[in-house]
Motif scaffolding. Structure first.
Motif, PDB file in Angstrom:
ATOM      1  N   SER A 201      16.967 -19.405 -42.232  1.00 42.14           N
ATOM      2  CA  SER A 201      16.361 -20.527 -42.956  1.00 42.14           C
ATOM      3  C   SER A 201      15.182 -21.099 -42.182  1.00 42.14           C
ATOM      4  O   SER A 201      14.183 -21.510 -42.771  1.00 42.14           O
ATOM      5  N   ILE A 202      15.270 -21.126 -40.852  1.00 43.19           N
ATOM      6  CA  ILE A 202      14.162 -21.609 -40.025  1.00 43.19           C
ATOM      7  C   ILE A 202      12.964 -20.674 -40.137  1.00 43.19           C
ATOM      8  O   ILE A 202      11.821 -21.115 -40.257  1.00 43.19           O
ATOM      9  N   SER A 203      13.236 -19.377 -40.119  1.00 42.23           N
ATOM     10  CA  SER A 203      12.141 -18.414 -40.205  1.00 42.23           C
ATOM     11  C   SER A 203      11.414 -18.507 -41.539  1.00 42.23           C
ATOM     12  O   SER A 203      10.210 -18.282 -41.631  1.00 42.23           O
ATOM     13  N   THR A 205      10.907 -21.222 -43.163  1.00 42.46           N
ATOM     14  CA  THR A 205      10.054 -22.408 -43.173  1.00 42.46           C
ATOM     15  C   THR A 205       8.934 -22.330 -42.150  1.00 42.46           C
ATOM     16  O   THR A 205       8.088 -23.203 -42.069  1.00 42.46           O
ATOM     17  N   ASP A 207       9.287 -22.454 -38.849  1.00 42.53           N
ATOM     18  CA  ASP A 207       9.533 -23.170 -37.605  1.00 42.53           C
ATOM     19  C   ASP A 207       9.886 -22.193 -36.498  1.00 42.53           C
ATOM     20  O   ASP A 207      10.354 -21.088 -36.751  1.00 42.53           O
ATOM     21  N   GLU A 209      12.212 -20.744 -33.537  1.00 48.51           N
ATOM     22  CA  GLU A 209      13.640 -20.761 -33.245  1.00 48.51           C
ATOM     23  C   GLU A 209      13.821 -20.561 -31.764  1.00 48.51           C
ATOM     24  O   GLU A 209      13.024 -19.955 -31.079  1.00 48.51           O
TER      25      GLU A 209
END
Length: 214
Positions: A201-203, A205, A207, A209
């Motif tokens: 989910s971070i990737s 968006t 952002d 990690e």
């Protein structure tokens, strides 16, 4: 994060993790598994240590507690490569006394390629004791011709090859990660799966990690 909120990933999504520390951790544990794949062959062959065909009794009476990297390998295999829904682990009850990855119909492990270290060394390696090396055969009833009841330090020391020792593999696993904490397989795999989905989910968006092996 709730596991049930996520859909299962496909193998095509593996590349999305390349360059992340999590992907590096997956590569680390799988590389280690590959490096020890044949460690037990000479030992087992020399002393005729072979489990009965389609037995699985050790899996019926044991739920392993495992480290983060071992759980990560299992979560990756089940959730990504096998495209399985890991919700079955959420509903796993503690009164079950068999491994949740054990298939009682086929008597096989459903994630055998990435089985934890304890499953690899069980009845395939010696133990280090005050009296030296020792091997004890399967504690469950098996055919007498399948494996010896025990092997002494004298016999093992004169084998003429390196005898795999159970504790060495546990120590090596610990050295590959920041923590040697071990928890029951079902909880450990669900926790690792949550991290996989979080990193995904971070990737998505964009952002950054961070975080290494737990």
């Amino acid at each position: 994060l709730m596991i049930k909120t996520f859909s299962v990933m496909s193998i095509r999504e593996e590349k999305a993790f390349e360059g992340t520390s999590l992907y590096s951790d997956v590569c680390t544990i799988n590389s280690y598994y590959s490096s020890i794949e044949n460690d037990f062959d000479a030992f087992s062959d020399a002393f005729s240590i072979h489990c009965p065909a389609v037995c699985g009794r050790c899996c019926e009476h044991f739920i392993p507690d495992i480290t983060y990297l071992e759980a990560l390998a299992l979560a990756w295999e089940l959730g990504i490569r096998q495209d399985r829904d890991l919700d079955f682990l959420i509903d796993w009850h503690r009164n079950h006394d068999y491994c949740p990855l054990y298939n009682a119909v086929t008597h096989r492990c459903t994630a055998y390629a990435v089985r934890p270290v304890i499953c690899r060394v069980f009845c395939s390696s010696a133990s280090r004791t005050k009296e030296g090396l020792s091997f004890r055969g399967c504690r469950l009833s098996v055919q007498p011709e399948v494996m010896p009841a025990s092997l002494s330090d004298k016999v093992l020391s004169s084998a003429g090859f390196h005898v795999p020792v159970m504790s060495d593999y546990g120590e090596k696993i610990d050295s590959l990660q920041a923590s040697s904490e071990r928890i029951l397989l079902d909880d450990a795999v669900l926790s690792a799966w949550s991290k996989i989905r979080l990193i995904q989910s971070i990737s998505l968006t964009g952002d950054d990690e961070s975080g290494r092996a737990g």
